[in-house]
Design a protein around this motif. Sequence first.
Motif, mmCIF file in Angstrom:
data_model
loop_
_atom_site.group_PDB
_atom_site.id
_atom_site.type_symbol
_atom_site.label_atom_id
_atom_site.label_comp_id
_atom_site.label_asym_id
_atom_site.label_seq_id
_atom_site.Cartn_x
_atom_site.Cartn_y
_atom_site.Cartn_z
ATOM 1 N N GLY A 141 0.829 -1.211 0.000
ATOM 2 C CA GLY A 141 0.000 0.000 0.000
ATOM 3 C C GLY A 141 0.854 1.247 0.000
ATOM 4 N N LYS A 192 0.216 5.533 -1.570
ATOM 5 C CA LYS A 192 -0.339 6.765 -0.981
ATOM 6 C C LYS A 192 -0.387 6.647 0.540
ATOM 7 C CE LYS A 192 -5.264 5.591 -1.066
ATOM 8 N NZ LYS A 192 -6.598 6.022 -1.421
ATOM 9 N N ILE A 213 -0.097 6.674 4.502
ATOM 10 C CA ILE A 213 0.991 6.353 5.434
ATOM 11 C C ILE A 213 2.050 5.505 4.731
ATOM 12 C CG2 ILE A 213 1.556 5.198 7.610
ATOM 13 C CD1 ILE A 213 -1.396 5.680 8.465
ATOM 14 N N ARG A 262 -0.925 3.702 -10.261
ATOM 15 C CA ARG A 262 -0.711 4.413 -8.988
ATOM 16 C C ARG A 262 0.646 4.028 -8.390
ATOM 17 N NH1 ARG A 262 -6.455 3.402 -8.364
ATOM 18 N NH2 ARG A 262 -6.205 1.598 -7.025
ATOM 19 N N GLY A 290 -4.235 -1.681 3.831
ATOM 20 C CA GLY A 290 -5.390 -2.067 4.634
ATOM 21 C C GLY A 290 -6.600 -1.237 4.271
ATOM 22 N N THR A 305 -1.068 -1.060 12.403
ATOM 23 C CA THR A 305 -2.302 -1.613 12.958
ATOM 24 C C THR A 305 -3.060 -0.637 13.852
ATOM 25 O OG1 THR A 305 -3.189 -3.615 13.975
ATOM 26 C CG2 THR A 305 -1.188 -2.719 14.967
ATOM 27 N N GLY A 320 -2.139 5.620 15.969
ATOM 28 C CA GLY A 320 -3.209 6.549 16.350
ATOM 29 C C GLY A 320 -3.836 7.120 15.088
ATOM 30 N N ALA A 321 -4.719 8.085 15.239
ATOM 31 C CA ALA A 321 -5.457 8.617 14.082
ATOM 32 C C ALA A 321 -4.533 9.407 13.154
ATOM 33 C CB ALA A 321 -6.589 9.508 14.570
ATOM 34 N N ASP A 334 -6.932 9.084 3.195
ATOM 35 C CA ASP A 334 -8.172 8.730 2.498
ATOM 36 C C ASP A 334 -8.956 7.660 3.249
ATOM 37 O OD1 ASP A 334 -7.469 10.484 0.531
ATOM 38 O OD2 ASP A 334 -6.776 8.952 -0.894
ATOM 39 N N LEU A 335 -8.280 6.923 4.105
ATOM 40 C CA LEU A 335 -8.951 5.830 4.815
ATOM 41 C C LEU A 335 -10.131 6.339 5.647
ATOM 42 C CD1 LEU A 335 -7.506 2.690 6.272
ATOM 43 C CD2 LEU A 335 -8.599 4.181 7.937
HETATM 44 N N1 LIG Z 1 -5.396 6.508 8.825
HETATM 45 C C1 LIG Z 1 -5.428 6.123 10.120
HETATM 46 O O1 LIG Z 1 -5.959 6.827 11.002
HETATM 47 C C2 LIG Z 1 -4.767 4.833 10.531
HETATM 48 C C3 LIG Z 1 -4.568 4.594 11.909
HETATM 49 C C4 LIG Z 1 -3.979 3.396 12.308
HETATM 50 C C5 LIG Z 1 -3.600 2.461 11.350
HETATM 51 N N2 LIG Z 1 -3.813 2.720 10.027
HETATM 52 C C6 LIG Z 1 -3.410 1.702 9.069
HETATM 53 O O2 LIG Z 1 -2.472 2.266 8.189
HETATM 54 C C7 LIG Z 1 -2.482 1.538 6.971
HETATM 55 C C8 LIG Z 1 -2.484 2.519 5.802
HETATM 56 O O3 LIG Z 1 -3.697 3.249 5.843
HETATM 57 P P1 LIG Z 1 -3.839 4.754 5.348
HETATM 58 O O4 LIG Z 1 -4.485 5.489 6.457
HETATM 59 O O5 LIG Z 1 -2.580 5.255 4.782
HETATM 60 O O6 LIG Z 1 -4.983 4.554 4.233
HETATM 61 P P2 LIG Z 1 -5.025 4.871 2.678
HETATM 62 O O7 LIG Z 1 -4.477 6.216 2.388
HETATM 63 O O8 LIG Z 1 -6.429 4.558 2.298
HETATM 64 O O9 LIG Z 1 -4.040 3.789 2.045
HETATM 65 C C9 LIG Z 1 -4.368 2.430 2.044
HETATM 66 C C10 LIG Z 1 -3.413 1.706 1.121
HETATM 67 O O10 LIG Z 1 -3.769 0.314 1.121
HETATM 68 C C11 LIG Z 1 -3.949 -0.098 -0.225
HETATM 69 N N3 LIG Z 1 -4.879 -1.199 -0.338
HETATM 70 C C12 LIG Z 1 -6.187 -1.225 -0.020
HETATM 71 N N4 LIG Z 1 -6.720 -2.420 -0.319
HETATM 72 C C13 LIG Z 1 -5.720 -3.176 -0.847
HETATM 73 C C14 LIG Z 1 -5.632 -4.481 -1.361
HETATM 74 N N5 LIG Z 1 -6.693 -5.290 -1.435
HETATM 75 N N6 LIG Z 1 -4.440 -4.922 -1.816
HETATM 76 C C15 LIG Z 1 -3.362 -4.129 -1.770
HETATM 77 N N7 LIG Z 1 -3.374 -2.861 -1.330
HETATM 78 C C16 LIG Z 1 -4.549 -2.393 -0.864
HETATM 79 C C17 LIG Z 1 -4.456 1.141 -0.939
HETATM 80 O O11 LIG Z 1 -4.307 0.997 -2.340
HETATM 81 P P3 LIG Z 1 -5.261 1.798 -3.393
HETATM 82 O O12 LIG Z 1 -4.687 3.188 -3.501
HETATM 83 O O13 LIG Z 1 -5.134 0.994 -4.634
HETATM 84 O O14 LIG Z 1 -6.644 1.801 -2.817
HETATM 85 C C18 LIG Z 1 -3.531 2.179 -0.332
HETATM 86 O O15 LIG Z 1 -2.269 2.129 -0.937
HETATM 87 C C19 LIG Z 1 -3.734 0.636 7.018
HETATM 88 O O16 LIG Z 1 -3.344 -0.683 7.327
HETATM 89 C C20 LIG Z 1 -4.529 1.217 8.166
HETATM 90 O O17 LIG Z 1 -5.325 0.258 8.815
HETATM 91 C C21 LIG Z 1 -4.380 3.882 9.591
#
Ligand SMILES: NC(=O)c1ccc[n+]([C@@H]2O[C@H](COP(=O)([O-])OP(=O)(O)OC[C@H]3O[C@@H](n4cnc5c(N)ncnc54)[C@H](OP(=O)(O)O)[C@@H]3O)[C@@H](O)[C@H]2O)c1
Length: 245
Positions: A7, A10, A12, A36, A82, A140, A187-188, A192-193
Amino acid sequence: MKALVTGANKGIGFEIARQLGKRGYEILVGARDEIRGQKAVSDLTAEGITASFIKIDLNDFTTLHEAADRVGTLDLLVNNAGIPGNIATHRGQKDMFKSAFDYTTDDLRQTVEVNFFGTHELIKSLLSNLTEDAKILNVTIPISGNQYWQPLAYLTSKAAQNSMTMVFGNEFIKTGSKRQIFGVMPGAVATDLNGMPESDYVKSPVAAAALITSFLFDGKNHNAHIVNYTGVDVTNYEAELSQNK
Ligand SMILES: NC(=O)c1ccc[n+]([C@@H]2O[C@H](COP(=O)([O-])OP(=O)(O)OC[C@H]3O[C@@H](n4cnc5c(N)ncnc54)[C@H](OP(=O)(O)O)[C@@H]3O)[C@@H](O)[C@H]2O)c1
């Protein structure tokens, strides 16, 4: 030193890739979409980082097995990819206030498929690619929410991932391996998530990636632990059971 970040196109994941690249790692940009992924590769390359694209789609195990054939030796695997699960409600597409009772079994299944089964399959597929003292870092969240933040599908899928992290770490210990696997809860974070803006309580991806990667370089062994963003290290919930081998 070579690192695969899933992932990494984009959010994190991109920032983790960028910060590891600045530390001299060769970066494999794991992404499910080639356009991408290649865009991230050129952005990293423009900053002087050695980077290449590797297709990683956690919903398509063929891509995971093909990656194992192609990546060669890895010093670091960051399982960052994720999804939050279906958090849409009548209030909006990204509603973290969605009632826990409004998730369907299909919502849970789709989220577990990516966050747990996909991550599990990738780790298993890459075990023979990892160096003797390689690290696996899983990005996580906690195993439970609170009354304001309880996205059931997301929480349960990551709870399964957290259990796997601890259990695989214990296997490394039992087999005398120097490898480490651990989770970090940043943490938060504004991505885009969740669609949340940065604030006093919501970190930027840059700050989150700095925090997450700091646990790779702090000289401590975090194997089989889940590390909170405050640095609290959650390990065995029933430590006394370790006495009964
Ligand atoms: N944001 C928060 O507050 C937060 C807090 C704690 C932990 N996290 C964890 O941090 C990690 C990254 O999240 P983020 O906040 O950076 O979200 P994000 O900007 O939505 O990025 C998610 C990444 O995961 C990829 N992805 C989604 N489904 C996938 C699949 N089936 N196979 C391969 N790649 C896939 C997305 O690819 P596409 O661009 O193709 O969709 C994107 O590159 C996640 O595991 C999330 O649970 C986030």
